[in-house]
Design a protein around this motif. Structure first.
Motif, PDB file in Angstrom:
ATOM      1  N   GLU A 174       0.827  -1.200   0.000  1.00 12.84           N
ATOM      2  CA  GLU A 174       0.000   0.000   0.000  1.00 12.84           C
ATOM      3  C   GLU A 174       0.865   1.255   0.000  1.00 12.84           C
ATOM      4  OE1 GLU A 174      -3.405   0.261  -0.107  1.00 12.84           O
ATOM      5  OE2 GLU A 174      -3.306  -1.861  -0.608  1.00 12.84           O
ATOM      6  N   ALA A 175       1.919   1.240   0.846  1.00 15.06           N
ATOM      7  CA  ALA A 175       2.792   2.416   0.942  1.00 15.06           C
ATOM      8  C   ALA A 175       3.566   2.642  -0.344  1.00 15.06           C
ATOM      9  CB  ALA A 175       3.762   2.253   2.119  1.00 15.06           C
ATOM     10  N   PHE A 176       4.050   1.530  -0.934  1.00 14.49           N
ATOM     11  CA  PHE A 176       4.829   1.649  -2.162  1.00 14.49           C
ATOM     12  C   PHE A 176       3.967   2.204  -3.300  1.00 14.49           C
ATOM     13  CE2 PHE A 176       6.781   0.017  -6.048  1.00 14.49           C
ATOM     14  CZ  PHE A 176       8.088   0.401  -5.852  1.00 14.49           C
ATOM     15  N   ALA A 177       2.698   1.734  -3.350  1.00  9.68           N
ATOM     16  CA  ALA A 177       1.802   2.204  -4.403  1.00  9.68           C
ATOM     17  C   ALA A 177       1.518   3.694  -4.252  1.00  9.68           C
ATOM     18  CB  ALA A 177       0.497   1.419  -4.354  1.00  9.68           C
ATOM     19  N   GLY A 178       1.509   4.172  -2.998  1.00  4.66           N
ATOM     20  CA  GLY A 178       1.226   5.580  -2.767  1.00  4.66           C
ATOM     21  C   GLY A 178       2.463   6.441  -2.768  1.00  4.66           C
ATOM     22  N   GLY A 179       3.628   5.838  -2.924  1.00  5.04           N
ATOM     23  CA  GLY A 179       4.870   6.599  -2.985  1.00  5.04           C
ATOM     24  C   GLY A 179       5.290   7.181  -1.655  1.00  5.04           C
ATOM     25  N   ARG A 180       4.856   6.584  -0.522  1.00  3.84           N
ATOM     26  CA  ARG A 180       5.169   7.156   0.785  1.00  3.84           C
ATOM     27  C   ARG A 180       6.313   6.430   1.483  1.00  3.84           C
ATOM     28  NH1 ARG A 180      -0.193   6.417   0.735  1.00  3.84           N
ATOM     29  NH2 ARG A 180      -0.060   4.717   2.219  1.00  3.84           N
ATOM     30  N   GLY A 181       6.633   5.246   1.040  1.00  8.86           N
ATOM     31  CA  GLY A 181       7.661   4.479   1.742  1.00  8.86           C
ATOM     32  C   GLY A 181       7.024   3.587   2.790  1.00  8.86           C
ATOM     33  N   MET A 182       7.735   2.591   3.244  1.00 12.11           N
ATOM     34  CA  MET A 182       7.187   1.570   4.126  1.00 12.11           C
ATOM     35  C   MET A 182       7.090   2.046   5.569  1.00 12.11           C
ATOM     36  SD  MET A 182       8.763  -2.211   4.591  1.00 12.11           S
ATOM     37  CE  MET A 182       8.431  -3.193   6.029  1.00 12.11           C
ATOM     38  N   ASP A 183       5.927   1.804   6.183  1.00  3.30           N
ATOM     39  CA  ASP A 183       5.752   2.132   7.596  1.00  3.30           C
ATOM     40  C   ASP A 183       4.678   1.230   8.193  1.00  3.30           C
ATOM     41  OD1 ASP A 183       6.112   3.346  10.006  1.00  3.30           O
ATOM     42  OD2 ASP A 183       4.702   4.960   9.612  1.00  3.30           O
TER      43      ASP A 183
ATOM     44  N   LEU B 295      12.605  10.741   0.544  1.00  7.26           N
ATOM     45  CA  LEU B 295      11.854  11.671  -0.294  1.00  7.26           C
ATOM     46  C   LEU B 295      10.458  11.133  -0.596  1.00  7.26           C
ATOM     47  CD1 LEU B 295      14.559  12.725  -2.907  1.00  7.26           C
ATOM     48  CD2 LEU B 295      13.572  14.160  -1.113  1.00  7.26           C
ATOM     49  N   VAL B 296       9.489  12.015  -0.643  1.00 11.71           N
ATOM     50  CA  VAL B 296       8.154  11.667  -1.099  1.00 11.71           C
ATOM     51  C   VAL B 296       7.905  12.418  -2.402  1.00 11.71           C
ATOM     52  CG1 VAL B 296       7.287  11.231   1.215  1.00 11.71           C
ATOM     53  CG2 VAL B 296       7.069  13.510   0.250  1.00 11.71           C
ATOM     54  N   GLU B 297       6.835  12.051  -3.072  1.00 12.17           N
ATOM     55  CA  GLU B 297       6.555  12.609  -4.389  1.00 12.17           C
ATOM     56  C   GLU B 297       6.475  14.135  -4.333  1.00 12.17           C
ATOM     57  OE1 GLU B 297       3.356  11.920  -8.034  1.00 12.17           O
ATOM     58  OE2 GLU B 297       3.146  10.863  -6.135  1.00 12.17           O
ATOM     59  N   GLY B 298       7.219  14.767  -5.232  1.00  5.83           N
ATOM     60  CA  GLY B 298       7.186  16.225  -5.321  1.00  5.83           C
ATOM     61  C   GLY B 298       8.282  16.931  -4.552  1.00  5.83           C
ATOM     62  N   GLN B 299       9.025  16.198  -3.696  1.00  7.24           N
ATOM     63  CA  GLN B 299      10.094  16.827  -2.918  1.00  7.24           C
ATOM     64  C   GLN B 299      11.403  16.854  -3.709  1.00  7.24           C
ATOM     65  OE1 GLN B 299      10.230  14.647   0.849  1.00  7.24           O
ATOM     66  NE2 GLN B 299       9.415  16.465   1.869  1.00  7.24           N
ATOM     67  N   SER B 300      12.241  17.835  -3.409  1.00  8.60           N
ATOM     68  CA  SER B 300      13.563  17.927  -4.024  1.00  8.60           C
ATOM     69  C   SER B 300      14.602  17.352  -3.077  1.00  8.60           C
ATOM     70  CB  SER B 300      13.897  19.384  -4.339  1.00  8.60           C
ATOM     71  OG  SER B 300      14.032  20.122  -3.129  1.00  8.60           O
ATOM     72  N   LEU B 301      15.834  17.173  -3.573  1.00 11.83           N
ATOM     73  CA  LEU B 301      16.912  16.619  -2.748  1.00 11.83           C
ATOM     74  C   LEU B 301      17.191  17.484  -1.521  1.00 11.83           C
ATOM     75  CD1 LEU B 301      19.549  15.360  -5.361  1.00 11.83           C
ATOM     76  CD2 LEU B 301      18.102  13.983  -3.871  1.00 11.83           C
ATOM     77  N   ARG B 302      16.982  18.782  -1.629  1.00 13.52           N
ATOM     78  CA  ARG B 302      17.237  19.678  -0.503  1.00 13.52           C
ATOM     79  C   ARG B 302      16.294  19.418   0.669  1.00 13.52           C
ATOM     80  NH1 ARG B 302      18.257  25.590  -3.386  1.00 13.52           N
ATOM     81  NH2 ARG B 302      20.133  24.989  -4.563  1.00 13.52           N
ATOM     82  N   GLU B 303      15.148  18.803   0.378  1.00 11.99           N
ATOM     83  CA  GLU B 303      14.157  18.552   1.427  1.00 11.99           C
ATOM     84  C   GLU B 303      14.323  17.181   2.078  1.00 11.99           C
ATOM     85  OE1 GLU B 303      10.084  20.476   0.213  1.00 11.99           O
ATOM     86  OE2 GLU B 303      11.045  19.703  -1.618  1.00 11.99           O
TER      87      GLU B 303
END
Length: 249
Positions: free
Chosen positions: A31-40, A125-133
């Protein structure tokens, strides 16, 4: 005999609970991978204390089981001891990784003049974030890539195209050293630097940036010893036939 029976029941229950956690965690991971949030999931940082408690209980059961068996020497019994000691070592190694280990996915450019000791963690990183974040990881040494060689498949010879092999030179400079050391680095051939294992994961020919994974595992040797003892003890127990069911109870 009653103690041994209860130990088996408790151990079976713990294995079933941990297996259930793995299955549930796999669902959360998808579920997390499909939403691009990472595993938790169950094994995420917020719930990892439960995993540690389960592993601790399982380790305690193994130690009790070890001391409740009658001290009679035979190949089968030695295999029993080796297997249980190996399991305890493996769990201890996993615990040391939990309290002192780390793993991160990083990127850096191929540049013989550039080396770095601080990197953004790509996996945060989550979707839309840059490396600086992204969260950062800092080493007590500098890393750089001075050379990168990419070998492609030959369409006529191999019948396919794409990347066949990555080969690089990893530059490592310690805090007290002025000149870098150059280490041979390739896919499936990690370098060990300052307690870290550094894997070459990929390379973008367009941007000329390398993707690497770093892993610090203070319990690695314990875990490896435990795995080999598990295998050895299991082989000894399986190959030696018990003469009487009551002899080994």
């Amino acid at each position: 005999m009653k103690v041994y029976k209860w130990i088996n029941l408790v151990m079976t229950a713990l294995v079933a609970i941990m297996l259930g956690f793995v299955l549930v965690d796999s669902f959360f991971y998808k579920e997390a991978f499909a939403g691009g949030r990472g595993m938790d999931g169950i094994f995420g940082a917020s719930n990892s204390v439960w995993l540690v408690l389960l592993l601790s209980a399982f380790t305690l059961i193994q130690i009790i089981c070890f001391f409740t068996v009658k001290p009679k020497l035979s190949v089968y019994r030695i295999g029993f001891y080796v297997l249980h000691i190996g399991l305890v070592l493996f769990l201890a190694g996993s615990f040391f990784y939990y309290i002192g280990g780390d793993k991160a996915t990083l990127q850096m450019p191929v540049d013989p003049r550039g080396s770095y000791n601080q990197f953004p963690r790509i996996e945060t990183l989550v979707e839309g974030q840059s490396l600086r974040e992204a969260e950062t990881i800092t080493f007590d040494f500098d890393l750089g890539v001075s050379e990168m060689q990419v070998i492609h498949y030959d369409q006529e010879k191999d019948g396919t195209t794409g990347v066949k092999w990555y080969d690089a030179k990893l530059m490592v400079t310690g805090r007290t050293e002025s000149q870098p050391a150059y280490l041979d680095w390739a896919v499936n051939k990690p370098c060990r630097v300052g307690g870290w294992k550094i894997y070459l994961m990929g390379y973008s020919e367009e941007t000329q940036w390398v993707t690497l994974q770093v892993k610090k595992d203070p319990g690695e040797l314990l875990s490896l010893a435990g795995i080999w003892m598990l295998l050895g003890g299991g082989v000894m127990m399986c190959l030696i036939k018990k003469r009487k069911a009551g002899d080994e109870a």
